[in-house]
Motif scaffolding. Structure first.
Motif, short mmCIF file in Angstrom:
data_model
loop_
_atom_site.label_atom_id
_atom_site.label_comp_id
_atom_site.label_asym_id
_atom_site.label_seq_id
_atom_site.Cartn_x
_atom_site.Cartn_y
_atom_site.Cartn_z
N ALA A 91 30.44 29.60 34.68
CA ALA A 91 31.95 30.34 35.05
C ALA A 91 32.51 29.39 35.96
N LYS A 92 31.70 28.95 36.98
CA LYS A 92 32.61 27.98 37.85
C LYS A 92 33.27 26.70 37.13
N THR A 93 32.45 26.40 36.16
CA THR A 93 33.05 25.15 35.30
C THR A 93 34.32 25.49 34.49
N VAL A 94 34.29 26.74 33.93
CA VAL A 94 35.35 27.35 33.28
C VAL A 94 36.64 27.37 34.41
N LEU A 95 36.22 28.03 35.38
CA LEU A 95 37.09 28.03 36.52
C LEU A 95 37.87 26.90 37.04
N LYS A 96 37.27 25.75 37.16
CA LYS A 96 37.42 24.34 37.27
C LYS A 96 38.65 23.94 36.33
N GLU A 97 38.14 24.16 35.04
CA GLU A 97 39.01 23.69 33.87
C GLU A 97 40.32 24.45 33.70
N LEU A 98 40.33 25.67 34.22
CA LEU A 98 41.70 26.59 34.18
C LEU A 98 42.64 26.44 35.07
N ALA A 99 41.62 26.34 36.57
CA ALA A 99 42.84 26.34 37.64
C ALA A 99 42.41 25.27 38.70
N ALA A 103 40.99 26.49 43.09
CA ALA A 103 41.62 27.75 42.41
C ALA A 103 41.35 28.82 43.56
N ASN A 104 42.26 29.93 43.58
CA ASN A 104 42.11 30.86 44.46
C ASN A 104 41.96 31.98 43.62
N VAL A 105 40.91 32.61 43.77
CA VAL A 105 40.38 34.02 43.01
C VAL A 105 40.43 35.27 44.08
N MET A 106 41.23 36.27 43.43
CA MET A 106 41.49 37.36 44.18
C MET A 106 40.81 38.53 43.32
N LEU A 107 40.24 39.63 44.23
CA LEU A 107 39.59 40.43 43.49
C LEU A 107 39.89 41.85 44.23
N SER A 108 40.36 42.99 43.54
CA SER A 108 40.63 44.45 43.95
C SER A 108 39.77 45.24 43.29
N THR A 110 38.31 49.35 42.92
CA THR A 110 38.74 50.78 43.39
C THR A 110 37.78 51.94 42.58
N ASP A 111 37.40 52.96 43.05
CA ASP A 111 36.72 53.93 42.19
C ASP A 111 37.33 55.39 42.58
N GLN A 112 37.22 56.07 41.62
CA GLN A 112 37.59 57.38 41.58
C GLN A 112 36.85 58.52 40.80
N ASP A 113 36.32 59.37 41.25
CA ASP A 113 35.40 60.20 40.33
C ASP A 113 34.25 59.50 39.85
N ASN A 114 34.31 59.43 38.49
CA ASN A 114 33.28 58.63 37.86
C ASN A 114 33.82 57.24 37.15
N PHE A 115 35.03 56.85 37.70
CA PHE A 115 35.29 55.50 37.33
C PHE A 115 35.69 54.49 38.32
N SER A 116 35.26 53.43 37.97
CA SER A 116 35.39 52.27 38.73
C SER A 116 36.29 51.21 38.06
N ALA A 117 37.06 50.44 38.79
CA ALA A 117 38.17 49.73 38.32
C ALA A 117 37.98 48.23 39.15
N ALA A 118 38.35 47.40 38.06
CA ALA A 118 38.57 45.80 39.16
C ALA A 118 39.72 45.25 38.63
N VAL A 119 40.22 44.39 39.24
CA VAL A 119 41.39 43.49 39.02
C VAL A 119 41.07 42.35 39.65
N VAL A 120 41.33 41.07 38.72
CA VAL A 120 40.82 39.71 39.26
C VAL A 120 42.32 38.85 38.87
N ILE A 121 42.68 38.22 39.67
CA ILE A 121 43.65 37.32 39.53
C ILE A 121 43.36 35.91 40.00
N ILE A 122 43.48 34.78 39.27
CA ILE A 122 43.06 33.58 39.44
C ILE A 122 44.51 32.84 39.48
N GLU A 123 44.55 31.90 40.62
CA GLU A 123 45.69 31.26 40.88
C GLU A 123 45.28 29.56 40.89
N LYS A 124 46.13 28.98 40.34
CA LYS A 124 46.09 27.45 40.40
C LYS A 124 46.79 26.98 41.68
#
Length: 124
Positions: A91-99, A103-108, A110-124
């Motif tokens: 995954a780090k190899t792919v990240l270096k090729e991409l960005a 690279a700056n990798v941001m993660l958010s 959240t969870d509510q009731d029975n659900f969990s969600a994630a957002v990832v943004i990759i900046e170059k």
């Protein structure tokens, strides 16, 4: 410049029936320890970690396979408890090729009731 974005939504109940062996194959020791510290919400934490992995793969434009294993992407927490992605191996190899090496990798998460969600943004 944003070069990758990924989002994932998962039901936390799916982790209730997972065996200890399966959890140990998927999650890191630190992730399992973090989830076990809050036993009442352990499945929610595991769902958050899984959603983070899936969102990261989408942001990278890849999936799990020969080049990227489950342990290549994991969630750690900084001193303030903020979740961050730890990216290694294929995954780090792919990240270096991409960005690039800075690279700056941001993660958010959240969870509510029975659900969990994630957002990832990759900046170059």
């Amino acid at each position: 410049m944003i070069v990758g974005i990924g989002i994932d939504l998962v039901e936390s109940d799916r982790f209730l029936d997972w065996s200890a062996f399966k959890k140990q194959r998927i999650f890191t020791k630190k992730e399992l320890e973090y989830a076990d510290e809050d036993n009442a919400r352990a499945e929610k934490h595991l769902a958050n970690f899984w959603a983070a992995r899936e969102a990261a793969l989408k942001a990278l434009g890849t999936g799990f396979g020969d080049d990227i294993s489950f342990s290549d992407i994991s969630v750690v927490h900084d001193d303030n408890g903020r979740p961050e992605l730890l990216i290694a191996g294929g995954a780090k190899t792919v990240l270096k090729e991409l960005a690039g090496a800075n690279a700056n990798v941001m993660l958010s998460l959240t969870d509510q009731d029975n659900f969990s969600a994630a957002v990832v943004i990759i900046e170059k």
